[in-house]
Scaffold this active site. Structure first.
Site, mmCIF file in Angstrom:
data_model
loop_
_atom_site.group_PDB
_atom_site.id
_atom_site.type_symbol
_atom_site.label_atom_id
_atom_site.label_comp_id
_atom_site.label_asym_id
_atom_site.label_seq_id
_atom_site.Cartn_x
_atom_site.Cartn_y
_atom_site.Cartn_z
ATOM 1 N N VAL A 192 0.825 -1.208 0.000
ATOM 2 C CA VAL A 192 0.000 0.000 0.000
ATOM 3 C C VAL A 192 0.860 1.260 0.000
ATOM 4 O O VAL A 192 1.720 1.447 0.863
ATOM 5 C CB VAL A 192 -0.944 0.020 1.219
ATOM 6 N N LYS A 193 0.609 2.126 -0.980
ATOM 7 C CA LYS A 193 1.354 3.381 -1.086
ATOM 8 C C LYS A 193 0.696 4.454 -0.213
ATOM 9 O O LYS A 193 -0.508 4.722 -0.338
ATOM 10 C CB LYS A 193 1.413 3.858 -2.547
ATOM 11 N N ILE A 194 1.513 5.062 0.650
ATOM 12 C CA ILE A 194 1.044 6.073 1.597
ATOM 13 C C ILE A 194 1.944 7.312 1.481
ATOM 14 O O ILE A 194 3.171 7.184 1.457
ATOM 15 C CB ILE A 194 1.122 5.543 3.051
#
Length: 218
Positions: free
Chosen positions: A86-88
């Site tokens: 997951v890109k945050i």
């Protein structure tokens, strides 16, 4: 060094995978839009399709900027497939989300990093990956490769497990420079990867070998 393809284009992903050097894929909302992928259901389906093509990690980005929204999206994305990372973004609530997700065993890619400080906080929060954007720094006359080298040195010095994904790669030379800087991963367009194959001496040598072969086999 691992090669990730920065795209949502299935044909390019298949081509890179067939080449035998693809280790993963990174995507973002802009890349999805470029391929005409619209609507939440279609986007989630597209992530699953990508995971079915490659064997490595596939980064999928949240669009929320609040903690609760990021967590909700991250949990949904990570449940799609074991390969999803997951890109945050490295904003205040983002770092908090990275810490929470790390404690739950959900892997993260802290994206849009433009400073050593952001990379430091990402690693302390437990990010799986940190993604400094080289090309965008170069665009404003700042040395993107130097930032990659700084982050790699910092992680090595302090023993952080976070890996550096050099992102916003604009051309083949960026890949070589990232290799020299010690980046763990580069994520780039297919064109930049294929550029590594090009050398005039290879073309000249191959042409000569083939010409000599045909002379001997007339």
């Amino acid at each position: 060094m691992k090669f990730f393809l920065d795209t949502a284009n299935l044909d390019q992903i298949k081509e890179a995978n067939d080449l035998g050097v693809l280790d993963g894929v990174t995507t973002n909302p802009s890349l999805m839009a470029r391929e005409g992928i619209k609507g939440k259901e279609n986007i989630l389906k597209h992530y699953k399709t990508i995971c079915g093509i490659v064997k490595g990690d596939v980064s999928a980005e949240v669009i929320s900027t609040d903690f609760e929204g990021m967590i909700r999206e991250a949990e949904e994305l990570s449940s799609l497939h074991a390969q999803i990372v997951v890109k945050i973004p490295p904003i205040k609530e983002g770092i908090r989300a990275v810490k929470y997700l790390s404690s739950k065993g959900i892997r993260t890619n802290c994206t849009l990093i433009f400073s050593p400080g952001q990379a430091l906080l990402a690693a302390k929060a437990g990010a799986t990956y940190a993604s400094p954007f080289i090309g965008r720094l170069d665009d404003i006359s700042t040395d993107g490769i130097e930032l990659v080298a700084q982050i790699v040195d910092m992680y090595n010095y302090y023993g952080y497990a976070t890996q550096v994904i050099a992102a916003s790669i604009r051309h083949t030379m960026h890949i070589i420079q990232c290799m020299e800087a010690g980046a763990h991963v580069v994520t780039c367009p297919l064109k930049a990867i294929l550029g590594l194959l090009k050398h005039p001496l290879t073309d000249i040598g191959l042409e000569k070998f083939l010409a000599d072969y045909h002379k001997l086999n007339k």
